[in-house]
Design a protein around this motif. Structure first.
Motif, mmCIF file in Angstrom:
data_model
loop_
_atom_site.group_PDB
_atom_site.id
_atom_site.type_symbol
_atom_site.label_atom_id
_atom_site.label_comp_id
_atom_site.label_asym_id
_atom_site.label_seq_id
_atom_site.Cartn_x
_atom_site.Cartn_y
_atom_site.Cartn_z
ATOM 1 N N ALA A 69 0.833 -1.343 0.106
ATOM 2 C CA ALA A 69 -0.072 -0.174 -0.001
ATOM 3 C C ALA A 69 0.985 1.175 0.151
ATOM 4 O O ALA A 69 0.567 2.149 -0.746
ATOM 5 N N ALA A 70 1.942 1.139 0.665
ATOM 6 C CA ALA A 70 2.778 2.453 0.891
ATOM 7 C C ALA A 70 3.706 2.570 -0.588
ATOM 8 O O ALA A 70 3.427 3.644 -1.028
ATOM 9 N N GLN A 71 3.870 1.206 -1.138
ATOM 10 C CA GLN A 71 4.331 1.490 -2.455
ATOM 11 C C GLN A 71 3.678 2.127 -3.401
ATOM 12 O O GLN A 71 4.000 2.892 -4.486
ATOM 13 N N SER A 72 2.328 1.705 -3.368
ATOM 14 C CA SER A 72 1.676 2.233 -4.371
ATOM 15 C C SER A 72 1.043 3.890 -4.063
ATOM 16 O O SER A 72 0.720 4.194 -5.197
ATOM 17 N N ARG A 73 1.312 4.466 -3.075
ATOM 18 C CA ARG A 73 1.450 5.556 -2.859
ATOM 19 C C ARG A 73 2.925 6.408 -2.965
ATOM 20 O O ARG A 73 2.953 7.631 -2.678
ATOM 21 N N ARG A 74 3.848 5.642 -3.614
ATOM 22 C CA ARG A 74 5.266 6.110 -3.594
ATOM 23 C C ARG A 74 5.723 6.707 -2.194
ATOM 24 O O ARG A 74 6.645 7.430 -2.005
ATOM 25 N N ALA A 75 5.337 5.797 -1.164
ATOM 26 C CA ALA A 75 5.982 5.938 0.135
ATOM 27 C C ALA A 75 6.662 4.850 0.444
ATOM 28 O O ALA A 75 6.774 3.725 -0.218
ATOM 29 N N VAL A 76 7.446 5.036 1.667
ATOM 30 C CA VAL A 76 8.193 3.919 2.179
ATOM 31 C C VAL A 76 7.708 3.514 3.434
ATOM 32 O O VAL A 76 7.526 4.065 4.267
ATOM 33 N N LEU A 77 7.585 1.909 3.490
ATOM 34 C CA LEU A 77 7.594 1.352 4.718
ATOM 35 C C LEU A 77 8.674 0.478 5.070
ATOM 36 O O LEU A 77 8.830 -0.463 3.984
ATOM 37 N N TYR A 78 9.152 0.075 6.307
ATOM 38 C CA TYR A 78 10.213 -0.719 6.558
ATOM 39 C C TYR A 78 10.105 -0.929 8.103
ATOM 40 O O TYR A 78 9.667 -0.223 8.839
ATOM 41 N N VAL A 79 10.870 -2.203 8.118
ATOM 42 C CA VAL A 79 10.727 -2.428 9.635
ATOM 43 C C VAL A 79 12.263 -2.435 10.289
ATOM 44 O O VAL A 79 13.107 -2.555 9.706
ATOM 45 N N THR A 80 12.105 -2.210 11.606
ATOM 46 C CA THR A 80 13.521 -2.006 12.427
ATOM 47 C C THR A 80 13.372 -2.878 13.607
ATOM 48 O O THR A 80 12.266 -3.242 14.225
ATOM 49 N N ASN A 81 14.373 -3.445 14.220
ATOM 50 C CA ASN A 81 14.614 -3.630 15.704
ATOM 51 C C ASN A 81 14.013 -5.203 15.968
ATOM 52 O O ASN A 81 13.778 -5.359 17.310
ATOM 53 N N ALA A 82 13.715 -5.945 14.889
ATOM 54 C CA ALA A 82 13.170 -7.362 15.100
ATOM 55 C C ALA A 82 14.190 -8.133 15.768
ATOM 56 O O ALA A 82 15.364 -8.184 15.495
ATOM 57 N N VAL A 83 13.742 -8.974 16.854
ATOM 58 C CA VAL A 83 14.620 -9.607 17.352
ATOM 59 C C VAL A 83 14.140 -11.152 17.964
ATOM 60 O O VAL A 83 12.743 -11.220 17.823
ATOM 61 N N GLY A 84 14.934 -12.057 18.384
ATOM 62 C CA GLY A 84 14.391 -13.324 18.502
ATOM 63 C C GLY A 84 13.345 -14.139 17.624
ATOM 64 O O GLY A 84 13.779 -14.030 16.473
ATOM 65 N N MET A 85 12.443 -14.568 18.005
ATOM 66 C CA MET A 85 11.655 -15.504 16.976
ATOM 67 C C MET A 85 11.139 -14.411 15.915
ATOM 68 O O MET A 85 10.990 -14.883 14.785
ATOM 69 N N VAL A 86 10.799 -13.352 16.193
ATOM 70 C CA VAL A 86 10.413 -12.427 15.263
ATOM 71 C C VAL A 86 11.173 -12.297 14.230
ATOM 72 O O VAL A 86 10.855 -12.396 12.953
ATOM 73 N N ALA A 87 12.398 -11.891 14.477
ATOM 74 C CA ALA A 87 13.588 -11.830 13.465
ATOM 75 C C ALA A 87 13.788 -13.044 12.694
ATOM 76 O O ALA A 87 13.906 -13.125 11.524
ATOM 77 N N THR A 88 13.504 -14.211 13.560
ATOM 78 C CA THR A 88 13.791 -15.447 12.800
ATOM 79 C C THR A 88 12.901 -15.646 11.866
ATOM 80 O O THR A 88 12.865 -16.124 10.460
ATOM 81 N N VAL A 89 11.557 -15.650 12.087
ATOM 82 C CA VAL A 89 10.369 -15.607 11.329
ATOM 83 C C VAL A 89 10.402 -14.740 9.863
ATOM 84 O O VAL A 89 10.292 -14.895 8.623
ATOM 85 N N LEU A 90 10.790 -13.678 10.343
ATOM 86 C CA LEU A 90 11.087 -12.537 9.183
ATOM 87 C C LEU A 90 12.066 -12.960 8.018
ATOM 88 O O LEU A 90 12.041 -13.105 6.775
ATOM 89 N N GLU A 91 13.158 -13.604 8.540
ATOM 90 C CA GLU A 91 14.308 -14.022 8.022
ATOM 91 C C GLU A 91 13.969 -15.202 7.221
ATOM 92 O O GLU A 91 13.928 -15.376 5.859
ATOM 93 N N LEU A 92 13.358 -16.141 7.693
ATOM 94 C CA LEU A 92 13.038 -17.330 7.160
ATOM 95 C C LEU A 92 11.694 -17.320 6.092
ATOM 96 O O LEU A 92 11.863 -17.804 4.920
#
Length: 107
Positions: A69-92
């Motif tokens: 949705a952000a891309q369609s508006r020419r905007a940027v959305l990104y995530v930061t500071n993921a740790v533990g299981m959340v970081a693992t899920v995002l990576e996998l």
């Protein structure tokens, strides 16, 4: 049932959506509402996942849909500071690479 906390703050030239607790199917709509509002009102949205302990596929879906949705508006959305299981899920799942912070040159 997940307990989710979501808060939004404006920092310099962008919004930061801070997400904490657990994001599962029972609360993913709350995250969707916050991200929709943020991406509609700012050209740059950072989603700080530092306090998020759990995310399931519905939470990942919300993040990816907000990104598109952000891309369609020419905007940027990104995530930061993921740790533990959340970081693992995002990576996998590859979602972490999709939602990586933009390089300094791209800003």
């Amino acid at each position: 049932m997940g307990v989710l906390t979501v808060s939004t703050v404006e920092i310099a030239d962008h919004l930061v959506v801070r997400v904490g607790g657990e994001c599962d199917m029972s609360v993913s709509d709350e995250l969707a509402v916050a991200l929709t509002a943020a991406t509609a009102s700012s050209p740059r949205t950072e989603v700080d996942l530092g306090a998020l302990r759990f995310v399931d596929s519905s939470g990942l879906h919300v993040l990816v849909m907000a990104y598109h949705a952000a891309q369609s508006r020419r905007a940027v959305l990104y995530v930061t500071n993921a740790v533990g299981m959340v970081a693992t899920v995002l990576e996998l799942t590859g979602v972490g690479a999709l939602l990586a912070p933009p390089s300094q040159d791209a800003r």
